[in-house]
Write a protein that holds these residues in place. Structure first.
Motif, PDB file in Angstrom:
ATOM      1  N   MET A   1       0.850  -1.189   0.000  1.00  0.00           N
ATOM      2  CA  MET A   1       0.000   0.000   0.000  1.00  0.00           C
ATOM      3  C   MET A   1       0.892   1.248   0.000  1.00  0.00           C
ATOM      4  N   GLU A   2       0.763   2.105  -0.999  1.00  0.00           N
ATOM      5  CA  GLU A   2       1.606   3.276  -1.128  1.00  0.00           C
ATOM      6  C   GLU A   2       0.891   4.522  -0.613  1.00  0.00           C
ATOM      7  N   LEU A   3       1.690   5.486  -0.142  1.00  0.00           N
ATOM      8  CA  LEU A   3       1.125   6.737   0.351  1.00  0.00           C
ATOM      9  C   LEU A   3       0.387   7.480  -0.760  1.00  0.00           C
ATOM     10  N   LYS A   4       0.901   7.391  -1.994  1.00  0.00           N
ATOM     11  CA  LYS A   4       0.231   8.057  -3.110  1.00  0.00           C
ATOM     12  C   LYS A   4      -1.185   7.513  -3.278  1.00  0.00           C
ATOM     13  N   THR A   5      -1.320   6.203  -3.157  1.00  0.00           N
ATOM     14  CA  THR A   5      -2.644   5.595  -3.287  1.00  0.00           C
ATOM     15  C   THR A   5      -3.561   6.046  -2.156  1.00  0.00           C
ATOM     16  N   LEU A   6      -3.033   6.142  -0.953  1.00  0.00           N
ATOM     17  CA  LEU A   6      -3.841   6.609   0.178  1.00  0.00           C
ATOM     18  C   LEU A   6      -4.275   8.058  -0.027  1.00  0.00           C
ATOM     19  N   ASN A   7      -3.401   8.877  -0.600  1.00  0.00           N
ATOM     20  CA  ASN A   7      -3.782  10.260  -0.904  1.00  0.00           C
ATOM     21  C   ASN A   7      -4.885  10.305  -1.952  1.00  0.00           C
ATOM     22  N   TYR A   8      -4.819   9.419  -2.946  1.00  0.00           N
ATOM     23  CA  TYR A   8      -5.888   9.323  -3.943  1.00  0.00           C
ATOM     24  C   TYR A   8      -7.207   8.957  -3.258  1.00  0.00           C
ATOM     25  N   PHE A   9      -7.133   7.952  -2.379  1.00  0.00           N
ATOM     26  CA  PHE A   9      -8.328   7.502  -1.670  1.00  0.00           C
ATOM     27  C   PHE A   9      -8.941   8.639  -0.837  1.00  0.00           C
ATOM     28  N   LEU A  10      -8.101   9.378  -0.121  1.00  0.00           N
ATOM     29  CA  LEU A  10      -8.603  10.458   0.733  1.00  0.00           C
ATOM     30  C   LEU A  10      -9.230  11.576  -0.090  1.00  0.00           C
TER      31      LEU A  10
ATOM     32  N   ASP B   1      -4.155   9.474   9.441  1.00  0.00           N
ATOM     33  CA  ASP B   1      -3.054   9.424  10.403  1.00  0.00           C
ATOM     34  C   ASP B   1      -1.735   9.102   9.709  1.00  0.00           C
ATOM     35  N   LEU B   2      -1.761   8.126   8.795  1.00  0.00           N
ATOM     36  CA  LEU B   2      -0.535   7.722   8.100  1.00  0.00           C
ATOM     37  C   LEU B   2       0.015   8.852   7.230  1.00  0.00           C
ATOM     38  N   VAL B   3      -0.867   9.537   6.520  1.00  0.00           N
ATOM     39  CA  VAL B   3      -0.427  10.621   5.646  1.00  0.00           C
ATOM     40  C   VAL B   3       0.133  11.779   6.461  1.00  0.00           C
ATOM     41  N   LYS B   4      -0.536  12.107   7.578  1.00  0.00           N
ATOM     42  CA  LYS B   4      -0.037  13.184   8.435  1.00  0.00           C
ATOM     43  C   LYS B   4       1.338  12.838   9.000  1.00  0.00           C
ATOM     44  N   MET B   5       1.493  11.582   9.401  1.00  0.00           N
ATOM     45  CA  MET B   5       2.770  11.159   9.959  1.00  0.00           C
ATOM     46  C   MET B   5       3.872  11.245   8.908  1.00  0.00           C
ATOM     47  N   ALA B   6       3.568  10.809   7.692  1.00  0.00           N
ATOM     48  CA  ALA B   6       4.550  10.875   6.610  1.00  0.00           C
ATOM     49  C   ALA B   6       4.932  12.318   6.298  1.00  0.00           C
ATOM     50  N   ASP B   7       3.934  13.207   6.268  1.00  0.00           N
ATOM     51  CA  ASP B   7       4.205  14.626   6.015  1.00  0.00           C
ATOM     52  C   ASP B   7       5.081  15.214   7.126  1.00  0.00           C
ATOM     53  N   LYS B   8       4.800  14.813   8.360  1.00  0.00           N
ATOM     54  CA  LYS B   8       5.566  15.325   9.495  1.00  0.00           C
ATOM     55  C   LYS B   8       7.018  14.860   9.420  1.00  0.00           C
ATOM     56  N   ILE B   9       7.241  13.613   9.049  1.00  0.00           N
ATOM     57  CA  ILE B   9       8.605  13.100   8.916  1.00  0.00           C
ATOM     58  C   ILE B   9       9.364  13.883   7.850  1.00  0.00           C
ATOM     59  N   THR B  10       8.712  14.125   6.724  1.00  0.00           N
ATOM     60  CA  THR B  10       9.341  14.886   5.639  1.00  0.00           C
ATOM     61  C   THR B  10       9.717  16.285   6.107  1.00  0.00           C
ATOM     62  N   GLU B  11       8.788  16.953   6.801  1.00  0.00           N
ATOM     63  CA  GLU B  11       9.052  18.305   7.297  1.00  0.00           C
ATOM     64  C   GLU B  11      10.200  18.303   8.294  1.00  0.00           C
TER      65      GLU B  11
END
Length: 292
Positions: free
Chosen positions: A1-10, A70-80
């Motif tokens: 499961m990729e973050l890009k796919t989760l962003n599409y879903f959201l 939650d997963l997308v926010k966490m990924a964004d936070k790690i990047t920042e």
């Protein structure tokens, strides 16, 4: 499961429409449909119910939506965090805060930091202990503020310089408004609003064996919402001092409880947590202010 796919879903979940979501994501509708179909096949569950002009989440889709956010926010936070590791001018700090007048001490620290770190950005969510500790445990926020003693096995913490004081918010014309303080005898039989956390912990501690004499009318996570119901004559609000506007023209008054009931407020962070430079600096300044 990729973050890009989760962003599409959201995006589809937010828009409830495949065409609008595709436009927002700058992808073609067939590409988006293919990604969502692959996600459903991967999970083995149907995530959407498709109608003529809209899309609706299934129960499984609603569950995935909560986890995906939650997963997308966490990924964004790690990047920042990695982008700001060498940024001495600022960065991002994430805070989960309980409702408390004592937050002013934290706001004063951030105000002082802004003069030295002009690129500082802070992101604040509000909630009770359960809500903010969940975000802290997941790594979505850096610090949480609790109106409840934290678990020392899980968190480091600092106590705020002052506690919050409990009292009753009521209409100004109420007979109890003529009193300087409110007792258990005064509260018995009244329709009372309170946060669920405060009712089960602080008010129960204050009332002791007389807790059964109090009548819960309803619970609120935010005291302001409770005060609206008080204005409509639906009940009386048990809350901290200074959270509700009770100036002379407000139509409401606050009276402290007697005997006095206070709740200590805590800033907490996870044990073994690795902070960004800006979060580390904030913690140092908070320690200086809180331990004077």
């Amino acid at each position: 499961m990729e973050l890009k796919t989760l962003n599409y879903f959201l995006a589809v979940a937010r828009e409830e429409n495949m065409t609008r979501a595709a436009e927002q994501l700058h992808v073609t509708q067939p590409t988006l449909s293919k990604q969502l179909k692959a996600l459903e096949e991967e999970l083995g569950k149907k995530l959407f119910t498709r109608h003529s002009f809209s899309i609706q989440l299934t129960e499984e889709g609603i569950l995935l939506g909560k986890r995906a956010e939650d997963l997308v926010k966490m990924a964004d936070k790690i990047t920042e965090e990695f982008h700001t590791l060498d940024d001495i001018l600022g960065g991002d700090i994430y805070l989960g805060l309980a409702e408390s007048y004592q937050i002013r001490h934290l706001a004063a620290v951030i105000r002082a930091m802004k003069t030295t770190y002009p690129a500082l950005h802070y992101h604040i969510t509000s909630g009770d202990t359960e809500q903010v500790t969940e975000k802290l445990d997941k790594g979505i926020i850096d610090f949480a503020v609790l109106a409840q003693e934290p678990d020392p096995a899980r968190y480091h913490f600092l106590k705020f310089p002052e506690p919050d004081v409990w009292g009753l918010v009521m209409p100004a014309e109420c007979p109890l408004a003529g009193k300087s303080a409110v007792t258990v005898d005064d509260l018995a039989g009244l329709p009372l609003f309170c946060s669920e956390q405060g009712w089960n912990h602080d008010i129960a501690r204050w009332c002791g064996s007389r807790m059964d004499e109090l009548q819960p009318e309803g619970s609120f996570r935010l005291s302001y919402n409770g005060s609206i119901f008080v204005r409509e004559g639906l009940g009386y609000l048990l809350t901290f001092d200074h959270l509700i506007d009770t100036h002379p023209d407000s139509g409401l008054v606050f009276r402290p409880l007697n005997p006095k009931l206070e709740t200590s407020i805590y800033l907490i962070w996870k044990k073994y947590q690795v902070f960004t430079p800006i979060a580390e600096r904030m913690l140092e300044m908070v320690k200086d202010r809180f331990t004077v």
